[in-house]
Design a protein around this motif. Structure first.
Motif, PDB file in Angstrom:
ATOM      1  N   SER A 184      -2.625  15.216 -23.085  1.00 42.83           N
ATOM      2  CA  SER A 184      -1.372  14.477 -22.986  1.00 42.83           C
ATOM      3  C   SER A 184      -0.472  14.811 -24.174  1.00 42.83           C
ATOM      4  N   ALA A 185      -0.071  13.814 -24.977  1.00 44.78           N
ATOM      5  CA  ALA A 185       0.785  14.089 -26.134  1.00 44.78           C
ATOM      6  C   ALA A 185       0.122  15.071 -27.089  1.00 44.78           C
ATOM      7  N   GLY A 186      -1.208  15.026 -27.167  1.00 48.32           N
ATOM      8  CA  GLY A 186      -1.929  15.971 -28.015  1.00 48.32           C
ATOM      9  C   GLY A 186      -1.841  17.393 -27.514  1.00 48.32           C
ATOM     10  N   GLY A 187      -1.747  17.565 -26.191  1.00 49.52           N
ATOM     11  CA  GLY A 187      -1.565  18.907 -25.644  1.00 49.52           C
ATOM     12  C   GLY A 187      -0.198  19.460 -25.980  1.00 49.52           C
ATOM     13  N   GLN A 188       0.815  18.606 -25.845  1.00 48.75           N
ATOM     14  CA  GLN A 188       2.161  19.004 -26.252  1.00 48.75           C
ATOM     15  C   GLN A 188       2.168  19.352 -27.740  1.00 48.75           C
ATOM     16  N   GLY A 189       1.481  18.528 -28.550  1.00 50.74           N
ATOM     17  CA  GLY A 189       1.424  18.782 -29.979  1.00 50.74           C
ATOM     18  C   GLY A 189       0.777  20.109 -30.313  1.00 50.74           C
ATOM     19  N   ALA A 190      -0.331  20.438 -29.639  1.00 52.37           N
ATOM     20  CA  ALA A 190      -1.027  21.690 -29.914  1.00 52.37           C
ATOM     21  C   ALA A 190      -0.131  22.893 -29.643  1.00 52.37           C
ATOM     22  N   ILE A 191       0.545  22.882 -28.491  1.00 52.10           N
ATOM     23  CA  ILE A 191       1.429  23.993 -28.148  1.00 52.10           C
ATOM     24  C   ILE A 191       2.626  24.049 -29.097  1.00 52.10           C
ATOM     25  N   THR A 192       3.195  22.890 -29.414  1.00 53.21           N
ATOM     26  CA  THR A 192       4.358  22.849 -30.304  1.00 53.21           C
ATOM     27  C   THR A 192       4.011  23.365 -31.692  1.00 53.21           C
ATOM     28  N   TYR A 193       2.886  22.932 -32.237  1.00 53.03           N
ATOM     29  CA  TYR A 193       2.484  23.403 -33.555  1.00 53.03           C
ATOM     30  C   TYR A 193       2.253  24.916 -33.546  1.00 53.03           C
ATOM     31  N   ALA A 194       1.616  25.417 -32.501  1.00 53.86           N
ATOM     32  CA  ALA A 194       1.351  26.854 -32.420  1.00 53.86           C
ATOM     33  C   ALA A 194       2.648  27.647 -32.403  1.00 53.86           C
ATOM     34  N   ALA A 195       3.665  27.104 -31.740  1.00 51.44           N
ATOM     35  CA  ALA A 195       4.945  27.802 -31.644  1.00 51.44           C
ATOM     36  C   ALA A 195       5.767  27.663 -32.922  1.00 51.44           C
ATOM     37  N   PRO A 257       9.089  31.766 -26.860  1.00 54.26           N
ATOM     38  CA  PRO A 257       9.049  33.128 -27.409  1.00 54.26           C
ATOM     39  C   PRO A 257       8.203  33.244 -28.677  1.00 54.26           C
ATOM     40  N   ARG A 258       8.040  32.167 -29.406  1.00 57.26           N
ATOM     41  CA  ARG A 258       7.287  32.186 -30.655  1.00 57.26           C
ATOM     42  C   ARG A 258       5.772  32.121 -30.423  1.00 57.26           C
ATOM     43  N   LEU A 259       5.371  31.998 -29.167  1.00 50.76           N
ATOM     44  CA  LEU A 259       3.939  31.932 -28.851  1.00 50.76           C
ATOM     45  C   LEU A 259       3.325  33.307 -28.617  1.00 50.76           C
ATOM     46  N   ARG A 260       4.120  34.343 -28.634  1.00 52.76           N
ATOM     47  CA  ARG A 260       3.593  35.684 -28.415  1.00 52.76           C
ATOM     48  C   ARG A 260       2.546  36.006 -29.486  1.00 52.76           C
ATOM     49  N   LEU A 305       6.937  31.594 -19.414  1.00 55.64           N
ATOM     50  CA  LEU A 305       6.063  32.611 -20.011  1.00 55.64           C
ATOM     51  C   LEU A 305       6.058  33.884 -19.177  1.00 55.64           C
ATOM     52  N   ASP A 306       6.065  33.739 -17.847  1.00 54.41           N
ATOM     53  CA  ASP A 306       6.152  34.914 -16.976  1.00 54.41           C
ATOM     54  C   ASP A 306       7.439  35.691 -17.251  1.00 54.41           C
ATOM     55  N   GLU A 307       8.526  34.968 -17.377  1.00 52.95           N
ATOM     56  CA  GLU A 307       9.825  35.594 -17.639  1.00 52.95           C
ATOM     57  C   GLU A 307       9.819  36.359 -18.960  1.00 52.95           C
ATOM     58  N   LEU A 308       9.109  35.801 -19.952  1.00 50.85           N
ATOM     59  CA  LEU A 308       9.044  36.429 -21.272  1.00 50.85           C
ATOM     60  C   LEU A 308       7.963  37.499 -21.365  1.00 50.85           C
ATOM     61  N   GLY A 309       7.097  37.581 -20.370  1.00 46.36           N
ATOM     62  CA  GLY A 309       6.006  38.548 -20.404  1.00 46.36           C
ATOM     63  C   GLY A 309       4.925  38.180 -21.401  1.00 46.36           C
ATOM     64  N   ILE A 310       4.727  36.885 -21.627  1.00 49.72           N
ATOM     65  CA  ILE A 310       3.710  36.413 -22.565  1.00 49.72           C
ATOM     66  C   ILE A 310       2.455  36.026 -21.776  1.00 49.72           C
ATOM     67  N   PRO A 311       1.298  36.603 -22.117  1.00 53.71           N
ATOM     68  CA  PRO A 311       0.062  36.293 -21.375  1.00 53.71           C
ATOM     69  C   PRO A 311      -0.376  34.841 -21.586  1.00 53.71           C
ATOM     70  N   TYR A 312      -1.081  34.306 -20.611  1.00 53.82           N
ATOM     71  CA  TYR A 312      -1.584  32.936 -20.679  1.00 53.82           C
ATOM     72  C   TYR A 312      -2.699  32.774 -19.656  1.00 53.82           C
ATOM     73  N   THR A 313      -3.385  31.658 -19.751  1.00 54.38           N
ATOM     74  CA  THR A 313      -4.293  31.204 -18.700  1.00 54.38           C
ATOM     75  C   THR A 313      -3.835  29.804 -18.309  1.00 54.38           C
ATOM     76  N   ALA A 314      -3.666  29.565 -17.003  1.00 55.26           N
ATOM     77  CA  ALA A 314      -3.198  28.261 -16.538  1.00 55.26           C
ATOM     78  C   ALA A 314      -4.083  27.755 -15.407  1.00 55.26           C
TER      79      ALA A 314
END
Length: 347
Positions: A184-195, A257-260, A305-314
């Protein structure tokens, strides 16, 4: 899923009255603080080292051989809060080795005990040679609050990304290899911090996190949620239009874009229907309604992410409530991948 993760040393025998008191406290699972000294049972003799901000560990509670609660006096928060630590089997305070770390962030209306209360995270952690850290986040939105442009406390981002990280690495033999998972909010936090801090995490995983903060209707839902949590809803990011830049600065979609270069995983439901293990729901069930809204932000984030060409697993799994049964199913599946990403060996 779309693809674009030896026993602890015996404590030294106490040789002083202080050592005996500390050992007894450790066995009883109680907290004790001595002036100028750390208190992790008799095994620790050196004082804790502070973070650059002056944040410091003021107490330690041994809950078991490899489970510890620490109290952190945080200048960034203006108060003391707790963090839970799970240590690997081979850990020792005076070992030459260091260990990688997984940070597990909790969701809103919860606290640092959320993961152990709702999951078997202790067993998951015990299978690997890694440290697992679960810091307090309250309902802080994983952000340094805007406070109408004044800044100041609480600075949850600084607490998590500087104070906690430094305290763990300076006092618990953690190295600089890190991953993060959050619900939840922690998931948003993890992605935000990484970026916001590229390279901080090797791998990040979001379980039903809001991944497009400014999606249609999402700011209103965010503000309402924060108000229901008893907070000033405009103090965190500011006003949606007048302070749009600050909202964007904390929005995973905008920061994508900063997650590349970072390994990314995210998951959510999308249909608003009960999933496996969920009780029957109604259209106005907040757990189903909120997960459907969150799911739309995950779909948009995936497309970004697809538009930016950044790999992921979803894993956009459709049916499922905004709750632990869904998150446990996903977390147990991706745990080995997270551990592999930080080089954690099997225990």
């Amino acid at each position: 899923m779309t693809r674009r993760n030896r026993p602890a040393p015996r404590p030294r025998r106490p040789r002083s009255r202080a050592g005996l008191l500390l050992a007894a406290a450790a066995l009883a699972g109680t907290e004790i603080a001595l002036p100028g000294a750390a208190h992790a049972g008799a095994a620790r003799t050196a004082p804790f080292e502070a973070a650059d901000t002056g944040a410091r560990i003021t107490a330690e509670t041994r809950l078991g051989p490899r489970e510890v609660d620490i109290t952190i006096e945080s200048p960034s928060l203006g108060r003391s809060v707790k963090t839970r630590i799970l240590l690997p089997r081979s850990w020792s305070p005076d070992a030459a080795a260091t260990w990688p770390v997984l940070y597990a962030y909790h969701g809103g209306q919860d606290d640092y005990t959320s993961w152990p209360r709702n999951t078997d995270i202790e067993a998951w952690a015990a299978a690997y040679e890694a440290i697992v850290v679960m810091p307090e986040a309250a309902d802080g939105a994983y952000a340094n609050w805007y406070n109408y442009g004044r800044g100041g406390t609480p600075r949850w981002q600084t607490f998590h990304t500087e104070e906690v990280v430094q305290l763990i690495e300076r006092n618990y033999r953690a190295n600089g290899t890190r991953a993060a998972i959050g619900d939840s909010a922690g998931g948003q936090g993890a992605i935000t911090y990484a970026a916001r801090f590229p390279g901080m995490f090797t791998h990040v995983a979001s379980l039903s996190g809001v991944l497009w903060l400014r999606a249609p209707g999402m700011p209103a839902l965010t503000l309402a949620t924060n108000a229901l949590n008893g907070q000033d809803p405009f103090a965190i990011y500011g006003f949606v239009l007048a302070n749009a830049d600050n909202w964007r600065a904390h929005d995973p979609y905008e920061l994508a874009p900063r997650l590349r270069g970072t390994k990314i995983f995210f998951s959510s439901g999308t249909t608003g229907e009960p999933g496996p293990g969920d009780p029957p729901g109604t259209p106005w069930d907040v757990g189903l309604f909120s997960e459907k809204q969150v799911g739309q932000t995950n779909v948009a984030f995936r497309d970004r992410l697809d538009e930016l060409g950044i790999p992921y697993t979803a894993d956009i799994y459709g049916a499922g409530r905004h709750n632990w049964p869904s998150w446990i199913r996903v977390a147990t599946r991706i745990w080995p991948d997270l551990m592999a990403s930080i080089g954690a060996r099997r225990a």
